[in-house]
Scaffold this active site. Sequence first.
Site, PDB file in Angstrom:
ATOM      1  N   HIS A   1      10.901   6.932  -9.933  1.00  0.00           N
ATOM      2  CA  HIS A   1       9.444   6.788  -9.956  1.00  0.00           C
ATOM      3  C   HIS A   1       8.772   7.775 -10.913  1.00  0.00           C
ATOM      4  CE1 HIS A   1      10.075   4.103  -6.755  1.00  0.00           C
ATOM      5  NE2 HIS A   1       9.949   4.923  -5.735  1.00  0.00           N
TER       6      HIS A   1
ATOM      7  N   GLY B   1      18.521 -10.928   2.227  1.00  0.00           N
ATOM      8  CA  GLY B   1      18.199  -9.795   3.091  1.00  0.00           C
ATOM      9  C   GLY B   1      16.888 -10.053   3.805  1.00  0.00           C
TER      10      GLY B   1
END
Length: 517
Positions: A276, A38
């Site tokens: 997170h 990518g």
Amino acid sequence: MGSGLWSIEKRDSFRSESFSREFEDVPESGSLSIIVLGASGDLAKKKTFPALFNLYRQGFLPPNEVHIFGYARTKISDDELRSRIRGYLVHDKGASSQHLDDVSKFLQLIKYVSGSYDSEDGFRLLDKEISKHEYSKNTVEGSSRRLFYLALPPSVYPSVCKMVRTYCVNKSDLGGWTRIVVEKPFGKDLESAEQLSSQIGELFEEPQIYRIDHYLGKELVQNLLVLRFANRFFLPLWNRDNIHNVQIVFREDFGTEGRGGYFDEYGIIRDIIQNHLLQVLCLVAMEKPVSLKPEYIRDEKVKVLQSVLPINDDEVVLGQYEGYRDDPTVPDQSNTPTFATVVLRIHNERWEGVPFILKAGKALNSRKAEIRVQFKDVPGDIFKCKKQGRNEFVIRLQPSEAMYMKLTVKKPGLEMSTVQSELDLSYGQRYQGVTIPEAYERLILDTIRGDQQHFVRRDELKAAWEIFTPLLHRIDNGETKPLAYQPGSRGPAEADELLEKAGYVQTHGYIWIPPTL
């Protein structure tokens, strides 16, 4: 500091001081190939390649050992990829000649291979180029190190991992390794995450898989274990007898800004809270591990997640900022929250009855991420200072990294009156001239060293999804709807009401001001 000026002694000293690990005694194998899949995408250009460059400048990626490969569908040349990356490595026109020289040398380490993500020919060519590099470094087959960084959407993880496993791993085992790094989101709910884990798990062993959550690489997050377990005065206070509530907050002062289509597929809970903020909660709430070995730390994090009770709908407030659906890439009837406050309850001896409040939102009135531990009121308050607010310990993750303790002191003067102040450790003031590493730098270095402490284990990922999947399904089905809020506000007023209901006492009139140099 240019790579040419970084002495071996200084580099080794930095390694031993900052990244000492029990496994560093293991001798390194042959050449190191870092493959960024990518390579032409935003994540690779903005985060992965700059992190690799900074590691290179600090001497952690020696040019005589390391080669970097970019792989993507875009048909461009080596020089075209280097040109695209250069702008993210040189940020201003006044960059020093040493910096520009380092950039040029680093870019020469990068080679590009074009191919699709399910193409046998593309990955055969990639393996051929990697092997050519290893041969040029006189690396014995099977002793090389290959790190595959998937800066890709999760939908292509299975096909890419299958291609890597089939065509690009070491062909024999002579001390080398093959590791893969996968970015979040790891699925959209428990079922999809487990399916993804199974597909990747059939191809690679768990020690080869590094599920990256960049929050675990942040300096102040990495400091949590030290703060909790290396300071005597925290040990007896860190429990339900003294702590009333814990807030873990993520706020952004901007909206989706062109990423509405991507964001609408996931929403604020999947994007920020389930990964997170939940990872930060684990470090705040976990018990002391037996040692700093990664598996012992991850064992304790899993225990915390498994102790979280099912989420109560009365302890959830969702919001969506006005104007979100004006984005042409967002459906007109979107039910996706851009704001959420969720109260989690941990059912164990240490935390029974203590609300853990996870709060995240976009288009709010400020940008910050912090942990706020609020202590209970002082019993027998002879100074009548309860109205001024409670003691708090605040860890500010970003921006202006700091930690400070809010406490009550006597106001200077002849009167016996009290006021809230703070004991403050602000990193910009205390550690002048020290560059705090970017999270991706630290985590990529950990993958090279084989340290999985700051990466998410499969059972940990499963336990995290088990907490949030029922709520997410209710949102996806339209059973739970977000409240509208104004951009630039604190979010829905109902969120502040939920905080008050959970027992959080806001300190009115107190503002923390970062110290100036």
